[in-house]
Motif scaffolding. Structure first.
Motif, PDB file in Angstrom:
ATOM      1  N   HIS A 122      -5.272 -26.991  16.375  1.00 27.17           N
ATOM      2  CA  HIS A 122      -4.051 -27.098  15.575  1.00 27.17           C
ATOM      3  C   HIS A 122      -4.308 -26.580  14.161  1.00 27.17           C
ATOM      4  O   HIS A 122      -5.308 -26.971  13.553  1.00 27.17           O
ATOM      5  N   PRO A 123      -3.405 -25.769  13.639  1.00 27.52           N
ATOM      6  CA  PRO A 123      -3.474 -25.486  12.201  1.00 27.52           C
ATOM      7  C   PRO A 123      -3.154 -26.785  11.471  1.00 27.52           C
ATOM      8  O   PRO A 123      -2.299 -27.553  11.925  1.00 27.52           O
ATOM      9  N   VAL A 124      -3.852 -27.077  10.380  1.00 26.50           N
ATOM     10  CA  VAL A 124      -3.557 -28.288   9.594  1.00 26.50           C
ATOM     11  C   VAL A 124      -3.342 -27.861   8.140  1.00 26.50           C
ATOM     12  O   VAL A 124      -4.212 -28.067   7.285  1.00 26.50           O
ATOM     13  N   PRO A 125      -2.164 -27.288   7.885  1.00 28.34           N
ATOM     14  CA  PRO A 125      -1.905 -26.784   6.526  1.00 28.34           C
ATOM     15  C   PRO A 125      -1.764 -27.881   5.483  1.00 28.34           C
ATOM     16  O   PRO A 125      -1.909 -27.608   4.291  1.00 28.34           O
TER      17      PRO A 125
END
Lengths: 82, 82
Positions: free
Chosen positions: A76-79
């Motif tokens: 998952h991207p975790v911006p």
């Protein structure tokens, strides 16, 4: 560059030495994909490993993990970070 | 004290301000259970949030998250860190 959290399942019984060896293998080639693996946390009892990285794409993270023999189960991207 | 990684699902669309507010709510009462929430990472697209904490037990972490209105979907001790 974006932060990513990837998760490995099925690594039951992983030892500290094995986690370190896997991390070092990633670090050795991560530059080829402009990825940087920052930290990893492992739960040997359930066989779950979380890896935090900074990378140009999720695919780049996945390619490094695949080449070093431990493909991630999910990523998952975790911006957002606090 | 052990490190824990807990995971929240279903938080689709979470904003930076909401993540910060949730984290601050945890920090405000964590001492009552001798828990410390170190970091949190969120993926608003999938609604996944990862929280890293140090705590005397998984139950202690869960109790703080429940009292602040965001119970975790899962939690794992992560005794191995690189």
């Amino acid at each position: 560059m974006t932060m990513y959290m990837d998760v490995h399942h099925g690594m039951k019984g992983i030892t500290e030495a094995e986690l370190m060896a896997a991390h070092k293998a990633d670090l050795a080639i991560e530059g080829e994909e402009k990825v940087h693996f920052e930290r990893a946390w492992a739960d040997p009892a359930s066989g779950t490993v979380y890896c935090l990285s900074e990378a140009p794409s999720a695919d780049a993270v996945m390619r490094i993990h695949e080449r070093t023999g431990h493909p991630a189960s999910e990523i998952h991207p975790v911006p957002l970070v606090v």
